[in-house]
Write an enzyme that holds these catalytic residues in place. Structure first.
Site, PDB file in Angstrom:
ATOM      1  N   CYS A 112     -50.064  38.122 -41.321  1.00  0.00           N
ATOM      2  CA  CYS A 112     -50.362  39.448 -40.803  1.00  0.00           C
ATOM      3  C   CYS A 112     -50.370  39.497 -39.285  1.00  0.00           C
ATOM      4  O   CYS A 112     -49.989  40.495 -38.690  1.00  0.00           O
ATOM      5  CB  CYS A 112     -51.663  39.974 -41.383  1.00  0.00           C
ATOM      6  SG  CYS A 112     -53.065  38.905 -41.099  1.00  0.00           S
ATOM      7  N   HIS A 139     -57.751  40.099 -41.387  1.00  0.00           N
ATOM      8  CA  HIS A 139     -56.485  40.795 -41.350  1.00  0.00           C
ATOM      9  C   HIS A 139     -56.232  41.288 -39.925  1.00  0.00           C
ATOM     10  O   HIS A 139     -57.157  41.362 -39.116  1.00  0.00           O
ATOM     11  CB  HIS A 139     -56.542  41.986 -42.335  1.00  0.00           C
ATOM     12  CG  HIS A 139     -55.217  42.627 -42.578  1.00  0.00           C
ATOM     13  ND1 HIS A 139     -54.084  41.918 -42.864  1.00  0.00           N
ATOM     14  CD2 HIS A 139     -54.862  43.942 -42.600  1.00  0.00           C
ATOM     15  CE1 HIS A 139     -53.079  42.760 -43.039  1.00  0.00           C
ATOM     16  NE2 HIS A 139     -53.518  43.997 -42.884  1.00  0.00           N
ATOM     17  N   ASP A 188     -50.187  49.813 -40.685  1.00  0.00           N
ATOM     18  CA  ASP A 188     -50.320  48.411 -41.108  1.00  0.00           C
ATOM     19  C   ASP A 188     -48.943  47.862 -41.436  1.00  0.00           C
ATOM     20  O   ASP A 188     -48.403  48.110 -42.517  1.00  0.00           O
ATOM     21  CB  ASP A 188     -51.240  48.295 -42.321  1.00  0.00           C
ATOM     22  CG  ASP A 188     -51.565  46.845 -42.609  1.00  0.00           C
ATOM     23  OD1 ASP A 188     -50.887  45.954 -42.049  1.00  0.00           O
ATOM     24  OD2 ASP A 188     -52.509  46.601 -43.391  1.00  0.00           O
TER      25      ASP A 188
END
Lengths: 308, 651
Positions: free
Chosen positions: B408, B452, B468
């Site tokens: 991520c 994250h 995202d």
């Protein structure tokens, strides 16, 4: 009124006076020994040789008008030597029982812990059952039947210590101890004890003794005293190394009754319990514990139980 | 005369019991000990085992001194100190076996047991979790049992353990009382030494390739949230941590934080009320769902919309929050901040910058440019993996055009670079995404493995908008959690793989239990105490009242214990009371009756000390004794006489 101090019991005080003339300076031990007999219990005397154990036993037997036998226990003594044997009688074409020295009213067994466990247990069985069986026939022992056993301190070599279960058969264990200076002086200056015993007159006959034993059993024991005894027994079971059995509790009461009777009382006081407790309980308490002597444990026990 | 029992050497069995207890008390510390010290401790324990077996005498004092000095030297060498939490505990773990080896009699054994108690409590300096508490309980049991055997060597192990459990059970009510009523103050009672917070894990204020994927490997719990109603769906569970907008081409960094006492946004739309319990992580961030309003005052609102605690979170904290995910934030953003969110280092990631500029040329409006950037990421066919290849200087370039494998932080970083190149103000947001609902107690548990990173883009008229980029290539990460998004070949902590339902169930149970422990035992602070007292119907209790109640409660408990343990004699009747009155009169003359003394024996003793009173008291004693123990006592007639006698008795 009951408040007045009771006079000592006439018969028992006469016996104690006479014994006191023979065994000097041991009035407490003599009274305990007499109480033990009156409570129908057997007596164990643990002491050094030569402090008057035999003299005490013999004088007690004569004063009570009882038959007396003495057996020296040795390591090769067999049960038959004590109880007796059946021997073939050629004239009657059958076996006839020859009674051993056990068949007497007062039996002094000297140095009981010198004999083997086999002989010890034969004696102790006779003490408990008050009868012996030989070849399938039961022979009752005379009444009263009273064993005074002496035992050397267990540290001495060549001894077979009595196990706890057999120690429990003895109502009391006494220790005479050395006489004090005055008593020893009187002993040294006085007549031969053996000769004195020969001249003793019985203070009571066997029937009178049985009546006295019956009188002991009638001495009153109140609820409050039973409470006290029960707390004592319960507390003893918290001591290290077990405690007092119910049989010990019954013996304690019987001994205290006899002690009260010798004081001329018809009821038992806590004083009587405390007086007999050391000789009734000590040999039952110290059997397993090496840390403290039985006497010290009894002292601890007495001081742990409060009276109201 | 034999020596007093306390000076006698210990029996062998007691020696073994003592050694076992000491070893048990030391075990929790051995793993944290430097190697040489642990070896010395183990050596000393083995030596003591040999000593007990051989009943060997104690070693000479100079040797003991030498060993103590050696131990202290080792401690200084390996830990650079003799004081503080770590070094202090290390010294103690060495001194305990030294005392054991030196010990000879009961007095020494008691000293060893006291030291064991100290070690036992010392465990709480390292951690206060449920397993530690259980270990402490076992240690306490062992110490008490050994102590019982020290007094009564004839006790069997089982009897000693029974005695110990009874003692512990007796102490339990007192412990509960102290726990509930001891006045709590906010903050710790004393300052912890500087090394107390060494081992906290959590998000940092920088991000570079690899920093989050490291965190993911930890199954530790980051925080828990208890929702008043239904929790938001998984795709909305974004817990905001540090916002990073400084970029040097490789490392993302947080800007110095400005905070306010009130939020600079107006909440609107859906609301979720929840209580957050954040584990200690030694940083100020409170990981809130987006756009929170706190219902308490000691929180700060960052200008980057993070929620912060005024000081680093060094103990577990609880905050009650309401979050409004639909709120629009940053509608009127500071131009300086926006300019900063556009800045890219000169010459860094040239290919990404070029791609961004192409997108900017094609898309006219900011919305179009944003969509272009998102499409670009999607079309790049990127793979989501925990073990991406190492990247060089131009991280975004290599990720987007060469390796195409990333975690991520790669996605977020590359996307923000791309967005900035298209002329959109953008920044990286780190935090946690997701969380697992414990079906047993309804709390949402968020672990380090849920860490994250995502992106935020500023659009005129809409403010800061969350994007995202991970979701575009691995939507499962957002919907189903990390374990579903990663290929099965990636190494993951055992706990994260939730294949086995039995394991999952066990884990849920364990976590519900330790959450209860955290909430009600460790988190029992001044406000919880006030809350509990209010529920008990004692609102507004101050510390004075609490101390008073504590004293009264403890006294009551002790009184009950004494009553329970007191020798249970016969109930006293009128006769006994009269007798005790007479005894009290004598006690005032310093002639108290011993509890076991019989009336006659007491009378005889009194007669010796007070000959003038002898006859009067003997009559009292004999009357009492015959009434108490005699056959068929004439109570009605004799009791008044005895009372009369005692009244007239003036010693």
């Amino acid at each position: 009124m009951p408040a007045a101090s009771a006079a000592p019991h006439p018969v028992t005080s006469a016996i104690l006076d006479q014994l006191g003339g023979i065994v000097l300076g041991k009035t407490h031990a003599l009274r305990l020994a007499l109480s033990c007999l009156l409570a129908r219990g057997h007596l164990l005397i643990e002491d050094q040789p030569g402090v008057g154990k035999t003299t005490l036993a013999h004088a007690l037997a004569v004063s009570l008008g009882l038959e007396f036998q003495r057996v020296q226990f040795t390591s090769d003594l067999l049960p038959a030597d004590l109880i007796g044997v059946s021997i073939f009688d050629a004239t009657q074409q059958g076996f006839r029982f020859h009674a051993g020295p056990l068949f007497t009213q007062v039996l002094l067994t000297d140095e009981i812990n010198r004999s083997t466990p086999k002989t010890q247990s034969a004696l102790l069985e006779a003490m408990e059952e008050r009868q012996v069986s030989v070849d399938g026939k039961t022979h009752a022992l005379p009444t009263p039947f009273f064993v005074i056993a002496t035992q050397n301190p267990s540290q001495q070599i060549g001894t077979f210590p009595l196990p706890e279960s057999q120690l429990d058969r003895f109502l009391m264990r006494l220790s005479l101890g050395m006489p004090d200076a005055a008593a020893e002086r009187a002993l040294l200056a006085g007549e031969d004890r053996r000769a004195m015993i020969q001249q003793l007159k019985p203070c009571i006959d066997p029937a009178g003794l049985l009546a006295l034993q019956a009188e002991v059993a009638r001495v009153h024991v109140g609820e409050s005293l039973l409470d006290y005894v029960q707390v004592l027994l319960a507390r003893s079971r918290q001591l290290p190394g077990g405690g007092l059995s119910p049989r010990a509790g019954l013996g304690l009461l019987a001994a205290a009754r006899a002690w009260a009777l010798t004081a001329g009382r018809q009821h038992v006081l806590p004083d009587d319990i405390q007086a007999v407790l050391p000789s009734v309980a000590a040999h039952r308490l110290n059997a397993t514990d090496s840390r403290a002597s039985g006497e010290a444990l009894v002292r601890e026990l007495i001081e742990a139980v409060a009276l109201p | 005369m034999s020596a007093s029992p306390s000076a006698a050497p210990l029996p062998r069995e007691t020696g073994y019991a003592l050694l076992a207890t000491a070893t048990l008390s030391l075990l929790p510390f051995l793993s944290g000990l430097p190697v040489l010290m642990a070896a010395l401790t183990a050596l000393l324990l083995a030596w003591q085992f040999w000593r007990v077996r051989q009943q060997a005498p104690r070693p000479p004092a100079p040797l003991m001194l030498l060993l103590a000095i050696l131990g202290a030297a080792l401690c200084y060498l390996e830990l650079r100190s003799l004081f503080g939490r770590e070094a202090g505990l290390a010294m103690l773990t060495l001194l305990l076996p030294l005392k054991l080896v030196e010990g000879r009699d009961r007095r020494d054994a008691h000293a060893v047991l006291l030291l064991c108690c100290f070690m036992m409590t010392g465990q709480f300096l390292n951690a206060q979790s449920l397993p530690v508490a259980a270990t402490v309980g076992v240690c306490a049991l062992a110490i008490l049992a050994t102590s019982a055997r020290l007094e009564r060597p004839d006790l069997s192990l089982r009897a000693a353990l029974r005695t110990a459990s009874r003692l512990l059970a007796t102490a339990l009510p007192l412990m509960l009382l102290l726990f509930v009523l001891f006045p709590r103050i906010d903050g710790p009672l004393w300052r912890m030494p500087g090394d107390a917070f060494a081992a906290s894990t959590g998000l940092g204020d920088t991000m570079q390739p690899g920093s989050i994927s490291q965190l993911i490997l930890s199954g530790e719990i980051a925080f828990r949230a208890e929702f008043a109603g239904a929790p938001p769906p998984p795709r909305e569970r974004y817990w905001r941590g540090p916002v990073l907008s400084d970029f040097d081409g490789r490392v993302w960094q947080e800007r110095p934080a400005f905070t306010d006492a009130t939020p600079n946004y107006r909440p609107s739309g859906n609301a979720y009320a929840y209580t957050l319990t954040v584990e200690a992580h030694d940083r100020p961030w409170l990981l809130a769902l987006d756009f929170p309003i706190a219902t308490q005052e000691d929180v700060r609102y960052g200008r980057d919309f993070t929620l912060r605690s005024p000081r680093p979170v060094r103990t577990r904290v609880r905050v009650a929050l309401v979050s409004y995910p639909d709120t629009r934030v940053g509608l009127t953003e500071n131009p300086g901040r926006l300019a900063h969110a556009l800045w890219l280092p000169e010459g860094s990631n040239p290919r990404t910058v070029a791609a961004g500029q192409q997108l900017a040329a094609r898309g006219a409006t900011p919305d179009e440019r944003l969509q272009g950037a998102i499409d670009f990421m999607r079309d790049a066919r990127l793979t989501y993996t925990l073990n991406p290849p190492l990247l060089g200087t131009h991280g975004a370039d290599e990720f987007l055009f060469d390796t195409r494998q990333g975690f991520c932080e790669h996605f977020a970083s590359a996307f923000v670079v791309l967005a900035r190149a298209t002329g959109l103000p953008a920044r990286v947001v780190t935090g946690y995404q997701g969380g697992e609902l414990n079906p047993l107690d309804g709390t949402l548990v968020v672990r380090q493995s849920d860490a994250h990173a995502w992106a935020e883009v500023w659009l005129a008229g809409r403010g800061w908008v969350r994007v995202d980029p991970t979701a575009t290539s691995a939507p499962a990460r957002i919907d189903g959690g990390i374990a579903q998004a990663l290929p099965a070949t990636d190494a993951l902590p055992f706990l994260l793989r939730s294949d086995s339902p039995v394991l999952r169930e066990l884990r849920h149970r364990w976590e519900a239990l330790s959450n209860g422990w955290n909430q009600w035992v460790l988190g029992y602070n001044a406000s919880r105490q006030a809350e509990l007292l209010k529920q008990l119907g004692l609102p507004g209790t101050g510390w004075r009242e609490m101390i008073l109640a504590l004293g009264a409660g403890a006294a009551l408990w002790l009184a009950w214990l004494m009553w329970r343990l007191a020798p249970r004699g016969r109930r006293r009747d009128a006769l006994d009371r009269l007798w005790l009155r007479a005894c009290r009169k004598l006690a005032r003359r310093n002639l108290a009756r011993q509890p076991w003394e019989t009336p006659a024996a007491y009378a005889a003793r009194v007669a010796l000390r007070l000959p003038g009173q002898a006859a009067a008291f003997r009559e009292i004693a004999e009357t009492y004794a015959s009434l108490r123990y005699g056959p068929a006592p004439d109570m009605a007639g004799q009791l008044p006489r005895l009372r009369d006698l005692i009244q007239r008795f003036r010693p």
